[in-house]
Write a protein that holds these residues in place. Structure first.
Motif, PDB file in Angstrom:
ATOM      1  N   ASN A   1     -19.101  63.735  38.456  1.00 38.88           N
ATOM      2  CA  ASN A   1     -18.260  64.754  39.103  1.00 38.88           C
ATOM      3  C   ASN A   1     -16.802  64.353  39.220  1.00 38.88           C
ATOM      4  N   MET A   2     -16.395  63.457  38.357  1.00 36.34           N
ATOM      5  CA  MET A   2     -14.976  63.114  38.255  1.00 36.34           C
ATOM      6  C   MET A   2     -14.476  63.646  36.915  1.00 36.34           C
ATOM      7  N   TYR A   3     -13.286  64.198  36.927  1.00 36.34           N
ATOM      8  CA  TYR A   3     -12.761  64.824  35.735  1.00 36.34           C
ATOM      9  C   TYR A   3     -11.465  64.135  35.305  1.00 36.34           C
ATOM     10  N   CYS A   4     -11.376  63.903  34.001  1.00 34.50           N
ATOM     11  CA  CYS A   4     -10.137  63.334  33.475  1.00 34.50           C
ATOM     12  C   CYS A   4      -9.053  64.403  33.531  1.00 34.50           C
ATOM     13  N   VAL A   5      -7.971  64.092  34.205  1.00 37.92           N
ATOM     14  CA  VAL A   5      -6.906  65.081  34.360  1.00 37.92           C
ATOM     15  C   VAL A   5      -5.626  64.646  33.655  1.00 37.92           C
ATOM     16  N   GLY A   6      -5.696  63.602  32.884  1.00 33.17           N
ATOM     17  CA  GLY A   6      -4.527  63.174  32.132  1.00 33.17           C
ATOM     18  C   GLY A   6      -4.518  61.679  31.904  1.00 33.17           C
ATOM     19  N   TYR A   7      -3.576  61.253  31.093  1.00 33.19           N
ATOM     20  CA  TYR A   7      -3.418  59.816  30.867  1.00 33.19           C
ATOM     21  C   TYR A   7      -1.959  59.531  30.562  1.00 33.19           C
ATOM     22  N   SER A   8      -1.560  58.316  30.807  1.00 34.97           N
ATOM     23  CA  SER A   8      -0.216  57.854  30.458  1.00 34.97           C
ATOM     24  C   SER A   8      -0.349  56.615  29.586  1.00 34.97           C
ATOM     25  N   VAL A   9       0.478  56.552  28.549  1.00 33.96           N
ATOM     26  CA  VAL A   9       0.480  55.363  27.698  1.00 33.96           C
ATOM     27  C   VAL A   9       1.249  54.259  28.418  1.00 33.96           C
ATOM     28  N   VAL A  10       0.575  53.141  28.617  1.00 32.98           N
ATOM     29  CA  VAL A  10       1.200  51.996  29.266  1.00 32.98           C
ATOM     30  C   VAL A  10       1.943  51.147  28.239  1.00 32.98           C
ATOM     31  N   ARG A  11       1.349  51.031  27.038  1.00 31.04           N
ATOM     32  CA  ARG A  11       1.946  50.108  26.066  1.00 31.04           C
ATOM     33  C   ARG A  11       1.426  50.403  24.662  1.00 31.04           C
ATOM     34  N   TYR A  12       2.333  50.410  23.683  1.00 25.20           N
ATOM     35  CA  TYR A  12       1.971  50.414  22.271  1.00 25.20           C
ATOM     36  C   TYR A  12       2.264  49.025  21.692  1.00 25.20           C
ATOM     37  N   GLU A  13       1.421  48.587  20.767  1.00 21.47           N
ATOM     38  CA  GLU A  13       1.687  47.343  20.049  1.00 21.47           C
ATOM     39  C   GLU A  13       1.415  47.551  18.565  1.00 21.47           C
ATOM     40  N   LEU A  14       2.212  46.889  17.741  1.00 22.91           N
ATOM     41  CA  LEU A  14       2.004  46.884  16.301  1.00 22.91           C
ATOM     42  C   LEU A  14       2.126  45.445  15.829  1.00 22.91           C
ATOM     43  N   ASP A  15       1.010  44.927  15.311  1.00 24.80           N
ATOM     44  CA  ASP A  15       0.945  43.524  14.881  1.00 24.80           C
ATOM     45  C   ASP A  15       1.384  42.582  16.000  1.00 24.80           C
ATOM     46  N   GLY A  16       0.931  42.905  17.227  1.00 27.49           N
ATOM     47  CA  GLY A  16       1.178  42.038  18.373  1.00 27.49           C
ATOM     48  C   GLY A  16       2.532  42.196  19.025  1.00 27.49           C
ATOM     49  N   MET A  17       3.381  43.092  18.510  1.00 29.40           N
ATOM     50  CA  MET A  17       4.714  43.296  19.085  1.00 29.40           C
ATOM     51  C   MET A  17       4.763  44.619  19.827  1.00 29.40           C
ATOM     52  N   TRP A  18       5.467  44.646  20.963  1.00 34.02           N
ATOM     53  CA  TRP A  18       5.591  45.846  21.776  1.00 34.02           C
ATOM     54  C   TRP A  18       6.584  46.817  21.147  1.00 34.02           C
ATOM     55  N   PHE A  19       6.197  48.102  21.154  1.00 31.18           N
ATOM     56  CA  PHE A  19       7.087  49.161  20.700  1.00 31.18           C
ATOM     57  C   PHE A  19       7.016  50.321  21.683  1.00 31.18           C
ATOM     58  N   LYS A  20       8.157  50.995  21.878  1.00 35.36           N
ATOM     59  CA  LYS A  20       8.181  52.172  22.744  1.00 35.36           C
ATOM     60  C   LYS A  20       7.394  53.303  22.095  1.00 35.36           C
ATOM     61  N   LYS A  21       7.560  53.480  20.787  1.00 33.47           N
ATOM     62  CA  LYS A  21       6.806  54.445  19.988  1.00 33.47           C
ATOM     63  C   LYS A  21       6.415  53.762  18.686  1.00 33.47           C
ATOM     64  N   ILE A  22       5.244  54.118  18.141  1.00 33.80           N
ATOM     65  CA  ILE A  22       4.838  53.514  16.867  1.00 33.80           C
ATOM     66  C   ILE A  22       4.749  54.548  15.749  1.00 33.80           C
ATOM     67  N   GLU A  23       4.895  55.827  16.090  1.00 32.58           N
ATOM     68  CA  GLU A  23       4.834  56.860  15.059  1.00 32.58           C
ATOM     69  C   GLU A  23       5.992  56.678  14.085  1.00 32.58           C
ATOM     70  N   GLY A  24       5.690  56.735  12.776  1.00 35.49           N
ATOM     71  CA  GLY A  24       6.707  56.542  11.753  1.00 35.49           C
ATOM     72  C   GLY A  24       6.845  55.112  11.284  1.00 35.49           C
TER      73      GLY A  24
END
Length: 703
Positions: free
Chosen positions: A122-145
């Motif tokens: 009886n709990m419903y997912c109401v959203g999510y927030s991205v905490v962190r993206y990583e590409l090959d172990g490095m942090w990126f604000k966005k990874i698209e592209g």
């Protein structure tokens, strides 16, 4: 203009807000009313009718004073019932040209799916927030592209029980209001007090209301966690009630005026007037404030993984003078970095002159969040004929969020990729991936859409079934490519496959491979390719001395780019070569039956071997020279002559000259003059010198 409504445990605050051209929020009017008795406890609606009556009073007063009809409202839910879960997912993206939105969506949804095993019923997912993206172990604000090897994402997914929203919706329906924006109280508070450019700092926001103390943590540019402690202003009020024998409302009066008054005159429950001194009240509430702030500090440290850089305190429940100092003590922080945030210090325009204290932070935040967020929260949509109540707080809904609220398995919406096959080729492992799945088809109001598209109130959503990706079924020649032989004359391409062994056995045709198969092959030599191409040459048949013969009338020339290759050169599968078929009939001189005779003499002092054919050749009963080109059907006979002597004239063939232009010459054999037809024997020494007509004396040809 937006009607922002904060339905708190003790009070209801209604604001009319909008924004000016510069994006600054304007508060046009505000109405604050107390609940009847205790219609709410710990931020939860317990008496729908009483709460609805209080909301109706706030709404009517704002309508009357501003000559407006209020039909839509932005509200917030208490953080007491919020549950947050972290999820992570990663994927191999090395085979993709670049990371696109579909890959990012799949990765995020996999991370959300990772949280759901721990969620209670009886709990419903109401959203999510991205905490962190990583590409090959490095942090990126966005990874698209971007492009890389392995991408990963961490999300914080938020869940609420359905009855929380249903109670809020019930109250608003009774006063003819429709929700256009729904958020959480800690989110509203953090949005107005900690703008995005401050979120690079590690800030803990504590919203101390009447029933709960809500916590939000910012770090590294995002909100990383939400939390709640079920202790707040009511506990302080109850301590005053018990110590001074006051009813609850009188104790509230004492608490609210404690900051500005040294002495307060009140009646206790025995109707006796009493003077209550400020220091006595502080002494009475110290134990509960000490306990509350200790619990809040523990929750902050738990959520943050340590003490933050700064703590901002908002809400009416935290206005008692000792609250900030006790919280600083339990966090082991300097009091300078733990302070009460006042509404009057925020960047907005107050046309009422009433928005001063920290108790206005949450209602301001509700208005600000509604003004700045695109989209809204709506009451329902229809999915495959089933009506679904939307209970989110993000302000917009994607199709997948609606389906998650229905309890749909996210994996069933995305499908499963096909199984991969691992093959060993000449000792190296090669992975052949299965095909990617086809996500469930989606239509919104009959128009093709995706799981990531947003929906609004009343939309009709149709969702199909995902199609799992096909398992990898590689064929032998998918991995062992042919050598491409392109004709220079016709541009036609012939495929030449190397010799291949599959699991130790030689195979001669394309075959399906299975997981664990072992393939070995050897490099192909140009000589092998030339032998293969010889079959395209013209073949002739002839006989020599009655013996049947056959041969190719020509040769194959093979090139890589512009370089002609030799038989010992090797070629890798997949390479392209060019070839030409050169027509060239074999000559009589090339027959193995053509015996050679030779003698060793000296010519102008240099040892020289003279060689000539030792046989006579008839083709089709006619005598021919050694340069005769053999044709299809020729009948060749050879004869060894009785005399095979060399003569002096045979020496002259060694010299490149035109006899017609010779002015004078000297020809000697063993130092004596000799004729052209004289016999030569092995060991003879010939001297031959000449001068041409055009030559000057300095250009005489002497050999």
């Amino acid at each position: 203009m937006i009607f922002a409504l904060d339905i708190g445990t003790r009070k209801i605050a209604g604001l009319l807000v909008d924004m000016d051209e510069s994006g600054k929020m304007i508060v046009h009017d505000v109405v604050v009313r107390e609940h009847e008795h205790r219609a709410m406890l710990d931020g939860q609606i317990h008496d729908v009718e009483k709460v609805a009556r209080a909301v109706s009073i706030v709404k009517s007063e704002l309508e009357s004073r501003n000559n407006v009809k209020l039909e839509k409202v932005a509200v917030a839910l208490a953080g007491r019932f919020l549950k947050t879960y972290f999820g992570e997912a990663s994927a191999d993206v090395s085979e993709t040209e670049e990371i696109n939105s579909d890959i990012v969506t799949k990765l995020e949804l996999e991370a959300v799916a990772n949280t759901m095993d721990n969620v209670e019923p009886n709990m419903y997912c109401v959203g999510y927030s991205v905490v962190r993206y990583e590409l090959d172990g490095m942090w990126f604000k966005k990874i698209e592209g971007l492009k890389g090897g392995r991408a990963s994402v961490k999300v914080v997914a938020t869940f609420l029980p359905s009855h929380v929203v249903e109670a809020m919706l019930s109250v608003l329906r009774k006063v003819d209001l429709t929700i256009t924006h729904l958020t959480l109280e800690p989110i509203a508070a953090v949005n107005i007090t900690v703008p995005e450019d401050l979120r690079i700092l590690n800030i803990a926001l504590v919203d101390v209301g009447a029933g709960t103390s809500d916590i939000a943590i910012s770090k590294d540019g995002t909100i990383i966690a939400y939390g709640m402690v079920p202790l707040a202003g009511d506990e302080i009020t109850e301590a005053i009630t018990k110590n001074f024998l006051l009813d609850f409302s009188t104790a509230e009066f004492v608490k609210r005026n404690l900051e500005t008054n040294e002495v307060l005159r009140v009646k206790n429950i025995l109707d006796k007037e009493k003077e209550i001194r400020r220091e006595d009240v502080i002494k009475a509430i110290e134990p509960i404030v000490d306990y509350m702030t200790e619990q809040i500090a523990d929750e902050i440290i738990e959520l943050n993984g340590g003490k933050p850089q700064v703590v901002m305190i908002v809400g009416g429940g935290a206005k008692v003078p000792i609250f900030a100092s006790y919280l600083a003590k339990h966090l082991d922080m300097d009091e300078e970095f733990v302070s009460l945030k006042m509404a009057k210090n925020l960047d907005f325009i107050d046309k009422t002159g009433q928005i001063v204290g920290s108790e206005f932070i949450t209602p301001l935040g509700i208005g600000y969040t509604a003004l700045t967020k695109t989209g809204s929260v709506f009451e329902h949509v229809t999915v495959n004929g089933e009506r679904v109540q939307l209970i989110g707080f993000r302000g917009t809904y994607t199709v997948w969020e609606v389906l998650a609220q229905m309890g749909k398995d996210i994996h069933s919406l995305l499908g499963k990729p096909g199984r991969s096959v691992v093959i060993e080729i000449n000792g190296d492992p090669v992975v052949i991936k299965g095909k990617m799945p086809v996500p469930a088809s989606v239509k919104i109001n009959g128009v093709e859409a995706t799981l990531r598209d947003t929906v609004k109130h009343g939309d009709v959503i149709e969702v199909g079934e995902a199609i799992d990706g096909e398992d990898a079924k590689p064929m032998l020649y998918d991995l062992i490519k042919p050598i491409y032989l392109r004709s220079i004359e016709t541009d036609k391409v012939i495929e030449y496959y190397p010799k291949v062994k599959l699991n130790g056995k030689e195979v001669f045709q394309n075959t399906e491979l299975r997981d664990g198969d072992t393939i070995t092959y050897e490099r192909v030599t140009v000589g092998e390719i030339r032998e293969f191409l010889n079959q395209d040459l013209i073949r002739i048949e002839y006989s020599v001395n009655g013996v049947y013969k056959e041969a190719y009338a020509g040769e194959v020339k093979i090139f890589k780019d512009e370089l002609e290759l030799r038989d010992e050169n090797t070629v890798e599968p997949g390479e392209e070569l060019k070839y030409a078929l050169v027509l060239n009939y074999p000559k009589v001189r090339d027959l193995p039956e053509m015996e050679k005779i030779s003698i060793l003499i000296k010519v102008n002092g240099q040892p020289t071997v003279l060689t000539k054919d030792g046989v006579l050749v008839w083709v089709n009963d006619q005598l021919v020279t050694p340069d005769y080109e053999i044709k299809d059907g020729d009948k060749i006979k050879t004869q060894i002559p009785e005399e095979q002597n060399f003569i002096v004239a045979d020496v002259l063939r060694l010299f490149d000259f035109d006899p017609r232009k010779v002015k004078r010459y000297t020809l000697l054999k063993n130092g004596e003059k000799v004729g052209f037809t004289d016999i030569l024997n092995s060991g003879d020494e010939i001297t031959f010198e000449y001068e041409t007509i055009e030559s000057s004396e300095s250009e005489n040809q002497i050999f």
